[in-house]
Design a protein around this motif. Structure first.
Motif, PDB file in Angstrom:
ATOM      1  N   UNK A 197      -2.612  22.204 -10.883  1.00 54.05           N
ATOM      2  CA  UNK A 197      -3.332  21.461 -10.204  1.00 54.05           C
ATOM      3  C   UNK A 197      -2.806  19.884  -9.773  1.00 54.05           C
ATOM      4  N   UNK A 198      -1.887  19.020 -10.646  1.00 58.68           N
ATOM      5  CA  UNK A 198      -0.852  18.277 -10.407  1.00 58.68           C
ATOM      6  C   UNK A 198      -0.536  18.366  -8.752  1.00 58.68           C
ATOM      7  N   UNK A 199       0.241  19.481  -9.042  1.00 59.97           N
ATOM      8  CA  UNK A 199       0.542  20.196  -7.213  1.00 59.97           C
ATOM      9  C   UNK A 199       0.397  20.235  -6.057  1.00 59.97           C
ATOM     10  N   UNK A 200      -1.235  20.645  -6.473  1.00 62.98           N
ATOM     11  CA  UNK A 200      -2.137  20.463  -5.141  1.00 62.98           C
ATOM     12  C   UNK A 200      -2.549  18.452  -4.874  1.00 62.98           C
ATOM     13  N   UNK A 201      -2.791  17.932  -6.521  1.00 57.85           N
ATOM     14  CA  UNK A 201      -2.999  16.335  -5.729  1.00 57.85           C
ATOM     15  C   UNK A 201      -2.183  15.380  -5.555  1.00 57.85           C
ATOM     16  N   UNK A 202      -0.960  16.378  -6.229  1.00 61.36           N
ATOM     17  CA  UNK A 202       1.036  15.828  -5.196  1.00 61.36           C
ATOM     18  C   UNK A 202       0.481  15.551  -3.646  1.00 61.36           C
ATOM     19  N   UNK A 203       0.296  16.912  -3.427  1.00 59.69           N
ATOM     20  CA  UNK A 203      -0.078  17.363  -1.974  1.00 59.69           C
ATOM     21  C   UNK A 203      -0.963  16.216  -1.066  1.00 59.69           C
ATOM     22  N   UNK A 204      -2.114  15.408  -1.766  1.00 61.31           N
ATOM     23  CA  UNK A 204      -2.683  15.268  -1.349  1.00 61.31           C
ATOM     24  C   UNK A 204      -1.553  14.367  -1.326  1.00 61.31           C
ATOM     25  N   UNK A 205      -1.444  13.226  -1.966  1.00 58.10           N
ATOM     26  CA  UNK A 205      -0.718  12.072  -2.529  1.00 58.10           C
ATOM     27  C   UNK A 205       0.548  11.448  -1.476  1.00 58.10           C
ATOM     28  N   UNK A 206       1.410  12.939  -0.765  1.00 58.40           N
ATOM     29  CA  UNK A 206       2.063  12.877   0.188  1.00 58.40           C
ATOM     30  C   UNK A 206       1.480  12.633   1.337  1.00 58.40           C
ATOM     31  N   UNK A 207       0.193  13.516   1.152  1.00 57.08           N
ATOM     32  CA  UNK A 207      -0.403  12.829   2.831  1.00 57.08           C
ATOM     33  C   UNK A 207      -0.522  12.095   2.717  1.00 57.08           C
ATOM     34  N   UNK A 208      -1.650  11.328   1.362  1.00 59.92           N
ATOM     35  CA  UNK A 208      -1.725   9.441   1.806  1.00 59.92           C
ATOM     36  C   UNK A 208      -0.569   8.684   2.484  1.00 59.92           C
ATOM     37  N   UNK A 209       0.616   9.133   1.216  1.00 58.06           N
ATOM     38  CA  UNK A 209       1.761   8.223   1.824  1.00 58.06           C
ATOM     39  C   UNK A 209       1.907   8.129   3.051  1.00 58.06           C
ATOM     40  N   UNK A 210       2.248   9.539   3.784  1.00 58.25           N
ATOM     41  CA  UNK A 210       2.206   9.989   4.865  1.00 58.25           C
ATOM     42  C   UNK A 210       1.523   8.458   6.392  1.00 58.25           C
ATOM     43  N   UNK A 211      -0.108   8.569   5.911  1.00 60.73           N
ATOM     44  CA  UNK A 211      -1.135   8.017   6.511  1.00 60.73           C
ATOM     45  C   UNK A 211      -0.589   6.790   6.670  1.00 60.73           C
ATOM     46  N   UNK A 212      -0.873   6.162   5.306  1.00 58.60           N
ATOM     47  CA  UNK A 212      -0.437   4.949   5.354  1.00 58.60           C
ATOM     48  C   UNK A 212       1.033   4.184   5.894  1.00 58.60           C
ATOM     49  N   UNK A 213       1.912   5.502   6.040  1.00 58.33           N
ATOM     50  CA  UNK A 213       3.108   4.663   6.793  1.00 58.33           C
ATOM     51  C   UNK A 213       2.829   4.537   7.542  1.00 58.33           C
ATOM     52  N   UNK A 214       2.105   5.631   8.738  1.00 55.83           N
ATOM     53  CA  UNK A 214       1.869   5.752  10.092  1.00 55.83           C
ATOM     54  C   UNK A 214       1.292   4.554  10.657  1.00 55.83           C
ATOM     55  N   UNK A 215       0.400   4.301   9.595  1.00 59.52           N
ATOM     56  CA  UNK A 215      -0.815   3.250   9.748  1.00 59.52           C
ATOM     57  C   UNK A 215       0.441   1.638   9.872  1.00 59.52           C
ATOM     58  N   UNK A 216       1.083   1.684   9.310  1.00 53.77           N
ATOM     59  CA  UNK A 216       1.194   0.555   8.996  1.00 53.77           C
ATOM     60  C   UNK A 216       2.689   0.445   9.970  1.00 53.77           C
ATOM     61  N   UNK A 217       2.866   1.479  10.419  1.00 52.63           N
ATOM     62  CA  UNK A 217       3.791   0.849  12.099  1.00 52.63           C
ATOM     63  C   UNK A 217       3.396   0.753  12.953  1.00 52.63           C
ATOM     64  N   UNK A 223       0.554  -1.072   0.276  1.00 54.89           N
ATOM     65  CA  UNK A 223      -0.054   0.188  -0.579  1.00 54.89           C
ATOM     66  C   UNK A 223       0.982   1.120   0.252  1.00 54.89           C
ATOM     67  N   UNK A 224       1.517   0.999   0.530  1.00 52.28           N
ATOM     68  CA  UNK A 224       2.706   2.726   0.820  1.00 52.28           C
ATOM     69  C   UNK A 224       3.467   2.492  -0.538  1.00 52.28           C
ATOM     70  N   UNK A 225       4.054   1.259  -1.264  1.00 54.75           N
ATOM     71  CA  UNK A 225       4.532   1.056  -1.856  1.00 54.75           C
ATOM     72  C   UNK A 225       3.963   1.528  -3.295  1.00 54.75           C
ATOM     73  N   UNK A 226       2.289   1.729  -3.515  1.00 54.80           N
ATOM     74  CA  UNK A 226       1.816   2.146  -4.397  1.00 54.80           C
ATOM     75  C   UNK A 226       1.611   3.569  -4.343  1.00 54.80           C
ATOM     76  N   UNK A 274       2.490   6.334  -6.886  1.00 60.76           N
ATOM     77  CA  UNK A 274       1.651   7.533  -8.009  1.00 60.76           C
ATOM     78  C   UNK A 274       2.252   8.867  -7.516  1.00 60.76           C
ATOM     79  N   UNK A 275       2.466   8.971  -6.644  1.00 69.69           N
ATOM     80  CA  UNK A 275       3.167  10.080  -6.110  1.00 69.69           C
ATOM     81  C   UNK A 275       5.146  11.050  -7.760  1.00 69.69           C
ATOM     82  N   UNK A 276       5.293  10.106  -7.600  1.00 67.53           N
ATOM     83  CA  UNK A 276       6.301   9.431  -7.917  1.00 67.53           C
ATOM     84  C   UNK A 276       5.579  10.293  -9.385  1.00 67.53           C
ATOM     85  N   UNK A 277       5.038   8.908 -10.199  1.00 69.55           N
ATOM     86  CA  UNK A 277       4.127   9.807 -11.250  1.00 69.55           C
ATOM     87  C   UNK A 277       3.763  11.025 -11.343  1.00 69.55           C
ATOM     88  N   UNK A 278       3.308  11.893 -10.443  1.00 69.70           N
ATOM     89  CA  UNK A 278       2.540  12.729 -10.802  1.00 69.70           C
ATOM     90  C   UNK A 278       3.933  13.968 -10.782  1.00 69.70           C
TER      91      UNK A 278
END
Length: 78
Positions: A43-63, A5-8, A12-16
């Motif tokens: 617009x892409x930067x705004x979505x990338x910001x959301x993607x970064x937040x998703x990565x952060x929260x997924x990592x926190x949950x995994x830990x 999940x974190x890698x996915x 996605x963030x790297x692609x953006x």
């Protein structure tokens, strides 16, 4: 170990970010106007910001740090 999940989410963030880089390239051979490319990059930067937040929260949950929602709360960071 990093979960799929974190890698996915990170992939996605790297692609953006790659797309944003192409949009901001001043030498781009793009038929769209500069203004159109800048609007799309914004617009892409705004979505990338959301993607970064998703990565952060997924990592926190995994830990096991906390069970925070994946989505950014309304107005977060504004």
């Amino acid at each position: 170990m990093t979960s799929d999940e974190v890698l996915t989410a990170g992939g996605g963030l790297v692609h953006q970010l790659s797309r944003i880089q192409r949009l901001l390239d001043p030498a781009a051979q793009d038929p769209d106007s500069r203004e159109t490319r800048l609007d799309e990059a914004r617009d892409q930067l705004e979505r990338a910001s959301e993607g970064l937040y998703e990565v952060r929260q997924t990592m926190r949950r995994d830990l096991g740090i906390t069970e925070l929602p994946i989505g950014r709360p309304d107005g977060y960071g504004a």
